[in-house]
Design an enzyme around this catalytic site. Structure first.
Site, PDB file in Angstrom:
ATOM      1  N   ASP A   1      30.145 -15.081  -1.196  1.00  0.00           N
ATOM      2  CA  ASP A   1      30.517 -13.668  -1.113  1.00  0.00           C
ATOM      3  C   ASP A   1      30.858 -13.243   0.307  1.00  0.00           C
ATOM      4  O   ASP A   1      30.397 -13.851   1.285  1.00  0.00           O
ATOM      5  CB  ASP A   1      29.351 -12.786  -1.596  1.00  0.00           C
ATOM      6  CG  ASP A   1      29.156 -12.816  -3.095  1.00  0.00           C
ATOM      7  OD1 ASP A   1      29.795 -13.646  -3.768  1.00  0.00           O
ATOM      8  OD2 ASP A   1      28.347 -12.015  -3.600  1.00  0.00           O
ATOM      9  N   ASP A   2      31.632 -12.177   0.387  1.00  0.00           N
ATOM     10  CA  ASP A   2      31.828 -11.355   1.603  1.00  0.00           C
ATOM     11  C   ASP A   2      32.869 -11.872   2.573  1.00  0.00           C
ATOM     12  O   ASP A   2      33.173 -11.202   3.559  1.00  0.00           O
ATOM     13  CB  ASP A   2      30.514 -11.133   2.364  1.00  0.00           C
ATOM     14  CG  ASP A   2      29.489 -10.379   1.546  1.00  0.00           C
ATOM     15  OD1 ASP A   2      29.810  -9.960   0.422  1.00  0.00           O
ATOM     16  OD2 ASP A   2      28.361 -10.211   2.033  1.00  0.00           O
TER      17      ASP A   2
ATOM     18  N   HIS B   1      35.789  -8.830  -4.804  1.00  0.00           N
ATOM     19  CA  HIS B   1      34.465  -8.351  -4.386  1.00  0.00           C
ATOM     20  C   HIS B   1      34.571  -6.977  -3.711  1.00  0.00           C
ATOM     21  O   HIS B   1      33.817  -6.676  -2.785  1.00  0.00           O
ATOM     22  CB  HIS B   1      33.837  -9.379  -3.435  1.00  0.00           C
ATOM     23  CG  HIS B   1      32.364  -9.233  -3.217  1.00  0.00           C
ATOM     24  ND1 HIS B   1      31.453  -9.059  -4.237  1.00  0.00           N
ATOM     25  CD2 HIS B   1      31.618  -9.259  -2.066  1.00  0.00           C
ATOM     26  CE1 HIS B   1      30.230  -8.986  -3.742  1.00  0.00           C
ATOM     27  NE2 HIS B   1      30.308  -9.088  -2.425  1.00  0.00           N
TER      28      HIS B   1
ATOM     29  N   HIS C   1      33.482  -3.605   0.458  1.00  0.00           N
ATOM     30  CA  HIS C   1      32.099  -3.981   0.152  1.00  0.00           C
ATOM     31  C   HIS C   1      31.254  -2.739  -0.162  1.00  0.00           C
ATOM     32  O   HIS C   1      30.173  -2.503   0.394  1.00  0.00           O
ATOM     33  CB  HIS C   1      31.462  -4.761   1.303  1.00  0.00           C
ATOM     34  CG  HIS C   1      30.288  -5.589   0.878  1.00  0.00           C
ATOM     35  ND1 HIS C   1      28.996  -5.146   0.957  1.00  0.00           N
ATOM     36  CD2 HIS C   1      30.223  -6.837   0.352  1.00  0.00           C
ATOM     37  CE1 HIS C   1      28.171  -6.077   0.515  1.00  0.00           C
ATOM     38  NE2 HIS C   1      28.898  -7.127   0.137  1.00  0.00           N
TER      39      HIS C   1
ATOM     40  N   HIS D   1      26.783 -16.959   0.814  1.00  0.00           N
ATOM     41  CA  HIS D   1      27.696 -16.075   1.544  1.00  0.00           C
ATOM     42  C   HIS D   1      28.431 -16.873   2.620  1.00  0.00           C
ATOM     43  O   HIS D   1      27.802 -17.658   3.341  1.00  0.00           O
ATOM     44  CB  HIS D   1      26.931 -14.920   2.190  1.00  0.00           C
ATOM     45  CG  HIS D   1      26.324 -13.972   1.206  1.00  0.00           C
ATOM     46  ND1 HIS D   1      25.186 -14.281   0.497  1.00  0.00           N
ATOM     47  CD2 HIS D   1      26.709 -12.725   0.800  1.00  0.00           C
ATOM     48  CE1 HIS D   1      24.881 -13.270  -0.309  1.00  0.00           C
ATOM     49  NE2 HIS D   1      25.786 -12.315  -0.150  1.00  0.00           N
TER      50      HIS D   1
END
Length: 243
Positions: free
Chosen positions: A51-52, A102, A106, A199
């Site tokens: 993620d991210d 995603h 965020h 991540h």
């Protein structure tokens, strides 16, 4: 008989009785296919998710490691970073990984978030990825794992499957808990069909990269094939609907 049943139902309503409220928990959403936490099965397949990102400083090193161990992964990307680091996203696609949505900034999709904000966050990342790759992403992961009925409806409206992660595979690597804690979380709990939460953007931390240097060879040694989330879903659907 139908008249008796209908009459009883009307009487119950008039008397103030209502149908029991449905508990909208994990089992409810899984049964409807609206959220996926994991995809258990007979095959020794497991999905690494990141993620991210993208964030070249760490994502590029992760891609190097995945390539070394013939592993595929799913990257849940943030739209602002897609625009900042397009070449890293292109590399993810070129090397056979899956790129998923995603949100753009965020944003946590809490109840108080309005519909317009939720839609914008999803659509802007979708547009950034389509413009860059020519493909629409199919999977969506809400930041922080926060979900509600409105979010699920919006994701479905735009053609997404919402994907979270196996509860026993939340590495908390974003907290930088230590390399061995990340490694032990994954290896001590590895099961067929797991969706592992990692991540590729953790400010000032290389712990996820270092942990992967231990995780990837050990999973490979145990006979796990590391695949994308969509591959897990496809395998499950093929078993359920072989024709």
């Amino acid at each position: 008989m139908r008249r008796l049943i209908l009459g009883a139902a009307v009487t119950a309503l008039l008397c103030g009785f209502t149908a029991p409220e449905v508990t909208k928990n994990r089992a409810y959403y899984e049964s409807r296919g609206e959220i996926i936490w994991e995809v258990p099965g007979e095959s020794k397949k497991i999905a690494l998710t990141f993620d991210d990102g993208p964030y070249p400083e760490t994502t590029e090193l992760i891609l190097d490691l995945l390539k070394e161990y013939h592993a595929k992964a799913t990257f849940f990307v943030v739209g602002t970073r897609v625009e900042s680091f397009p070449e890293t996203v292109k590399r993810e696609i070129a090397e056979g990984h899956e790129v998923a949505n995603h949100t753009f900034n965020h944003v946590y999709f809490l109840q108080k978030k309005n519909t317009e904000t939720m839609q914008s966050e999803i659509v802007r990342t979708e547009q950034a990825l389509e413009q860059l790759t020519g493909k629409k992403p199919l999977l969506f992961r809400p930041p922080g794992g926060f979900y509600n009925e409105r979010m699920i409806a919006i994701a479905k409206k735009y053609g997404y499957t919402t994907v979270l992660w196996s509860w026993h595979q939340d590495t908390n690597d974003w907290r930088a808990p230590g390399v061995h804690k990340i490694v032990n979380k994954v290896l001590n709990n590895a099961r067929n069909g797991d969706i592992i939460l990692l991540h590729d953007y953790v400010p000032r931390s290389m712990q996820t990269v270092e942990a992967l240097k231990l995780i990837l060879p050990e999973l490979q040694k145990r006979g796990f094939e590391m695949v994308t989330v969509s591959d897990l879903i496809h395998d499950r659907d093929s078993v359920l609907n072989p024709y």
